[in-house]
Scaffold this motif. Structure first.
Motif, mmCIF file in Angstrom:
data_model
loop_
_atom_site.group_PDB
_atom_site.id
_atom_site.type_symbol
_atom_site.label_atom_id
_atom_site.label_comp_id
_atom_site.label_asym_id
_atom_site.label_seq_id
_atom_site.Cartn_x
_atom_site.Cartn_y
_atom_site.Cartn_z
ATOM 1 N N VAL A 132 2.272 -1.223 11.453
ATOM 2 C CA VAL A 132 2.841 -0.304 10.462
ATOM 3 C C VAL A 132 3.836 -1.046 9.578
ATOM 4 C CG1 VAL A 132 4.360 1.697 10.149
ATOM 5 C CG2 VAL A 132 2.496 1.804 11.802
ATOM 6 N N ASN A 133 4.701 -1.846 10.196
ATOM 7 C CA ASN A 133 5.674 -2.608 9.404
ATOM 8 C C ASN A 133 4.979 -3.554 8.433
ATOM 9 O OD1 ASN A 133 7.997 -1.429 10.445
ATOM 10 N ND2 ASN A 133 8.079 -2.861 12.156
ATOM 11 N N LYS A 134 3.935 -4.202 8.890
ATOM 12 C CA LYS A 134 3.188 -5.116 8.022
ATOM 13 C C LYS A 134 2.547 -4.343 6.874
ATOM 14 C CE LYS A 134 -0.537 -8.509 8.040
ATOM 15 N NZ LYS A 134 -1.587 -9.157 8.834
ATOM 16 N N TYR A 135 1.889 -3.230 7.193
ATOM 17 C CA TYR A 135 1.225 -2.422 6.166
ATOM 18 C C TYR A 135 2.245 -1.869 5.156
ATOM 19 C CZ TYR A 135 -1.388 1.294 3.909
ATOM 20 O OH TYR A 135 -1.976 2.123 2.975
ATOM 21 N N CYS A 136 3.346 -1.366 5.678
ATOM 22 C CA CYS A 136 4.342 -0.745 4.808
ATOM 23 C C CYS A 136 5.096 -1.758 3.946
ATOM 24 C CB CYS A 136 5.314 0.088 5.643
ATOM 25 S SG CYS A 136 4.549 1.597 6.292
ATOM 26 N N SER A 137 5.158 -2.989 4.370
ATOM 27 C CA SER A 137 5.854 -4.006 3.582
ATOM 28 C C SER A 137 4.982 -4.566 2.456
ATOM 29 C CB SER A 137 6.342 -5.131 4.480
ATOM 30 O OG SER A 137 5.255 -5.849 5.016
ATOM 31 N N GLN A 138 3.679 -4.280 2.515
ATOM 32 C CA GLN A 138 2.769 -4.732 1.463
ATOM 33 C C GLN A 138 2.953 -3.852 0.235
ATOM 34 O OE1 GLN A 138 -1.067 -4.245 3.260
ATOM 35 N NE2 GLN A 138 -0.937 -6.148 4.403
ATOM 36 N N SER A 139 2.854 -4.458 -0.941
ATOM 37 C CA SER A 139 2.931 -3.643 -2.153
ATOM 38 C C SER A 139 1.603 -2.902 -2.306
ATOM 39 C CB SER A 139 3.219 -4.522 -3.360
ATOM 40 O OG SER A 139 2.271 -5.554 -3.451
ATOM 41 N N CYS B 195 5.748 5.955 4.636
ATOM 42 C CA CYS B 195 6.046 4.955 5.669
ATOM 43 C C CYS B 195 7.389 5.253 6.309
ATOM 44 C CB CYS B 195 6.078 3.555 5.062
ATOM 45 S SG CYS B 195 4.473 2.834 4.705
ATOM 46 N N GLN B 196 8.382 5.521 5.481
ATOM 47 C CA GLN B 196 9.722 5.754 5.993
ATOM 48 C C GLN B 196 9.767 6.981 6.892
ATOM 49 O OE1 GLN B 196 12.246 3.474 5.554
ATOM 50 N NE2 GLN B 196 13.041 4.687 7.237
ATOM 51 N N ARG B 197 9.066 8.042 6.503
ATOM 52 C CA ARG B 197 9.060 9.254 7.330
ATOM 53 C C ARG B 197 8.409 8.990 8.690
ATOM 54 N NH1 ARG B 197 6.221 13.752 5.060
ATOM 55 N NH2 ARG B 197 5.028 12.283 3.839
ATOM 56 N N LEU B 198 7.297 8.263 8.689
ATOM 57 C CA LEU B 198 6.611 7.935 9.941
ATOM 58 C C LEU B 198 7.501 7.043 10.812
ATOM 59 C CD1 LEU B 198 4.114 7.996 11.781
ATOM 60 C CD2 LEU B 198 3.200 6.067 10.466
ATOM 61 N N ILE B 199 8.064 6.019 10.219
ATOM 62 C CA ILE B 199 8.913 5.079 10.959
ATOM 63 C C ILE B 199 10.139 5.792 11.531
ATOM 64 C CG2 ILE B 199 10.436 3.078 10.677
ATOM 65 C CD1 ILE B 199 8.247 1.976 8.700
#
Length: 158
Positions: free
Chosen positions: A150-157, A32-36
């Motif tokens: 993406v932010n919503k997906y990446c913030s999910q555990s 996620c971090q790399r994409l963001i």
């Protein structure tokens, strides 16, 4: 070699291997971090160059092509992130093409002669710029919606 000395070598070596394996794992969060990070780089380019001149617009288009390539080259394993990656590639390709089109139209208008043919050229360029700006606004909305997803997906555990 004494047993204490033997463990003095084995324990740090084992710990190093465990840390190396853990650090190399490609977790959802690191993907996620790399994409963001790459998407933010492209978004910053656009924000920093809004309303610039022809040469700047054409350079921005090239810079966005480079960002698009960086997004394509991310080696993401998470299927959902791969989907986001593909959609961001489309959005940034669209931005790049539209900005190049608007930049070329602006250049055409600036080079137009002060004549009836020149005014026709300017009118045509204005139409192309308006069309490109409208399409870019739609692409920006898609980008914002996609970033939110993406932010919503990446913030999910997991």
């Amino acid at each position: 070699m004494s047993i204490l000395r033997k463990y003095t070598v084995i324990v740090p070596l084992s710990l190093s291997i465990v840390l190396l394996v853990t650090a190399c794992s490609d977790s959802k969060a690191s993907q996620c971090q790399r994409l963001i990070d790459v998407v933010n780089k492209g978004s910053e380019l656009i924000d920093n160059n809004k309303g610039q001149q022809v040469t700047t617009s054409l350079q921005l288009s090239k810079d966005l092509e480079a960002v698009t390539k960086q997004i394509k080259e991310l080696k993401l394993k998470d299927p959902k992130l791969q989907e986001f990656q593909s959609r961001f590639v489309q959005v940034f390709e669209t931005f790049s093409q539209l900005i190049a089109k608007a930049g070329k139209a602006l250049g055409s208008a600036k080079n137009a002669q002060d004549s009836s043919e020149g005014r026709i050229k300017i009118q045509k360029a204005r139409g192309e710029i308006d069309t490109a700006l409208t399409a870019a606004a739609n692409a920006a909305k898609q980008s914002d919606d996609l970033a939110s997803q993406v932010n919503k997906y990446c913030s999910q555990s997991k």
